[in-house]
Design a protein around this motif. Sequence first.
Motif, PDB file in Angstrom:
ATOM      1  N   GLY A 383       0.801  -1.218   0.000  1.00 29.97           N
ATOM      2  CA  GLY A 383       0.000   0.000   0.000  1.00 29.97           C
ATOM      3  C   GLY A 383       0.829   1.260   0.000  1.00 29.97           C
ATOM      4  O   GLY A 383       0.533   2.218  -0.724  1.00 29.97           O
ATOM      5  N   SER A 384       1.892   1.305   0.810  1.00 35.51           N
ATOM      6  CA  SER A 384       2.713   2.516   0.895  1.00 35.51           C
ATOM      7  C   SER A 384       3.454   2.793  -0.407  1.00 35.51           C
ATOM      8  O   SER A 384       3.610   3.949  -0.817  1.00 35.51           O
ATOM      9  CB  SER A 384       3.706   2.395   2.055  1.00 35.51           C
ATOM     10  OG  SER A 384       4.581   1.295   1.855  1.00 35.51           O
ATOM     11  N   GLU A 385       3.910   1.738  -1.064  1.00 35.47           N
ATOM     12  CA  GLU A 385       4.606   1.901  -2.350  1.00 35.47           C
ATOM     13  C   GLU A 385       3.649   2.419  -3.421  1.00 35.47           C
ATOM     14  O   GLU A 385       4.018   3.261  -4.245  1.00 35.47           O
ATOM     15  CB  GLU A 385       5.233   0.585  -2.805  1.00 35.47           C
ATOM     16  CG  GLU A 385       6.462   0.147  -2.013  1.00 35.47           C
ATOM     17  CD  GLU A 385       6.118  -0.478  -0.676  1.00 35.47           C
ATOM     18  OE1 GLU A 385       7.014  -0.604   0.175  1.00 35.47           O
ATOM     19  OE2 GLU A 385       4.937  -0.830  -0.474  1.00 35.47           O
ATOM     20  N   ALA A 387       1.028   4.258  -2.862  1.00 33.00           N
ATOM     21  CA  ALA A 387       0.676   5.640  -2.527  1.00 33.00           C
ATOM     22  C   ALA A 387       1.793   6.617  -2.876  1.00 33.00           C
ATOM     23  O   ALA A 387       1.546   7.712  -3.391  1.00 33.00           O
ATOM     24  CB  ALA A 387       0.336   5.744  -1.039  1.00 33.00           C
ATOM     25  N   SER A 388       3.053   6.213  -2.630  1.00 29.58           N
ATOM     26  CA  SER A 388       4.180   7.121  -2.842  1.00 29.58           C
ATOM     27  C   SER A 388       4.792   7.026  -4.232  1.00 29.58           C
ATOM     28  O   SER A 388       5.483   7.942  -4.695  1.00 29.58           O
ATOM     29  CB  SER A 388       5.266   6.851  -1.804  1.00 29.58           C
ATOM     30  OG  SER A 388       5.824   5.541  -1.996  1.00 29.58           O
ATOM     31  N   GLU A 392      11.450  -0.048  -2.591  1.00 26.27           N
ATOM     32  CA  GLU A 392      12.794  -0.426  -2.149  1.00 26.27           C
ATOM     33  C   GLU A 392      13.281  -1.580  -3.029  1.00 26.27           C
ATOM     34  O   GLU A 392      12.732  -2.679  -2.980  1.00 26.27           O
ATOM     35  CB  GLU A 392      12.782  -0.839  -0.683  1.00 26.27           C
ATOM     36  CG  GLU A 392      12.492   0.289   0.289  1.00 26.27           C
ATOM     37  CD  GLU A 392      13.614   1.326   0.309  1.00 26.27           C
ATOM     38  OE1 GLU A 392      14.785   0.927   0.510  1.00 26.27           O
ATOM     39  OE2 GLU A 392      13.319   2.513   0.086  1.00 26.27           O
ATOM     40  N   SER A 403      16.115   3.128  -2.592  1.00 29.45           N
ATOM     41  CA  SER A 403      14.827   3.673  -2.987  1.00 29.45           C
ATOM     42  C   SER A 403      14.833   4.020  -4.467  1.00 29.45           C
ATOM     43  O   SER A 403      15.765   4.681  -4.948  1.00 29.45           O
ATOM     44  CB  SER A 403      14.492   4.922  -2.167  1.00 29.45           C
ATOM     45  OG  SER A 403      14.369   4.595  -0.797  1.00 29.45           O
TER      46      SER A 403
END
Length: 415
Positions: A383-385, A387-388, A392, A403
């Motif tokens: 989810g965080s990947e 969203a941003s 990694e 990153s």
Amino acid sequence: MKFQAPKGVSEYFPDRSIAFETVRRELIRPAKLAGYKLLELPIFEDTELFTRGVGESTDVVSKEMYTFEDRGGRSITLRPEGTAGVMRAVIEHGLDRGQLPVKVWYSGPYFRAERPQAGRYRQFYQVGIEAIGLDDPAIDAEVIAIASAGYRNLGLRKFRLDITSLGDAASRAAHRIDLVTFIAKLDLDEATRERVKLNPLRIFDDKRDPIIAMLRNAPLLIDYLTKESAAHFVKVKEYLDALGIAYTINPRMVRGLDYYTGTAFEFVHELLGAQSGIGGGGRYDGLMESLGGKNLSGIGFGLGIDRTLLACEAEAIDLTKTSRPDLYVIPLGENAKNFAIKFIDDLRNGGAIVDCAYGDRALKGAMKGADKSGAKYALVIGGSELASGIGELKNMETGVASSVTLSAINSALLK
């Protein structure tokens, strides 16, 4: 009932099949660079093509062919070698009516009913080329150089090139007189004596120690070359010297097929024991005419993929690196998986080798899969990947992660 592959058949499955594919590709590559074009041939032919083309005195024809009758009562043989089929195709399709030489390459499985052992199979694989139409020693050198380049492209170093000349018709006729006289004095078994009646040169193909000892003082064909044959062989050696290709003159080499004339050669690997020949070939003046075509000269080779792979393994050459995935993608959750499907497809279209953790595995199990795949990098998408837009990228060899913007990841993989 548990089914198994027939005895004497070599099968190639991952990861060894990757090495097999690499050997085949690298042996073909120099031929393509020299202007040779693909000729795709049938696996079976009329039996007479091989009896006439290969020679009745050879072990291939007399002992090793897989021959059967088809439903129409025709005698059919699984191809034991490639050149005869090439010549049939050139004659049938009139390829010799265009620019000469006709330059073709081919590859595939071949069949001989031999006693199975390491490096000698009943179904084996070869890459071959033929240059048909001109009797030019420079073409002889080109054909040899293409084979040598293929082996060196793979990283092989522990092999040698043996060459000789089997002369023209006049050379062989003069030699035959003295060789027949010499053989008549030998104490040979009946089968051997019958075989050399068809072609006395076949006696040099005998690997039994007592026969080798008997032939120590036998007359050698290379000492009977006509002026023209000798001059041709000298030019071949000069061209090989100019190309920096080392060779050893082996005057007892006759090759296993009767159609060879003039230049003949074999590549021998020092780590393969009894089955040390990894490829060879030669010139075959007269073969095309004997099969109903024009009287055109030709030269070619057959390189054994199976034995070349064994040679690479003997020299500890890793041939699987180039097929390992560049990236192993691990999507976590349904949204990540939906994104990954298109993301992976775009990366593949851009030239990267990409695999994925299918089956909705947990992160720990998916990372084990990444490690087993041999991928250079792994990328977890959650989810965080999403969203941003940043992930990694983990180097699987060093364990270091960095990153990377997801939209630019192909550049990072292929740099």
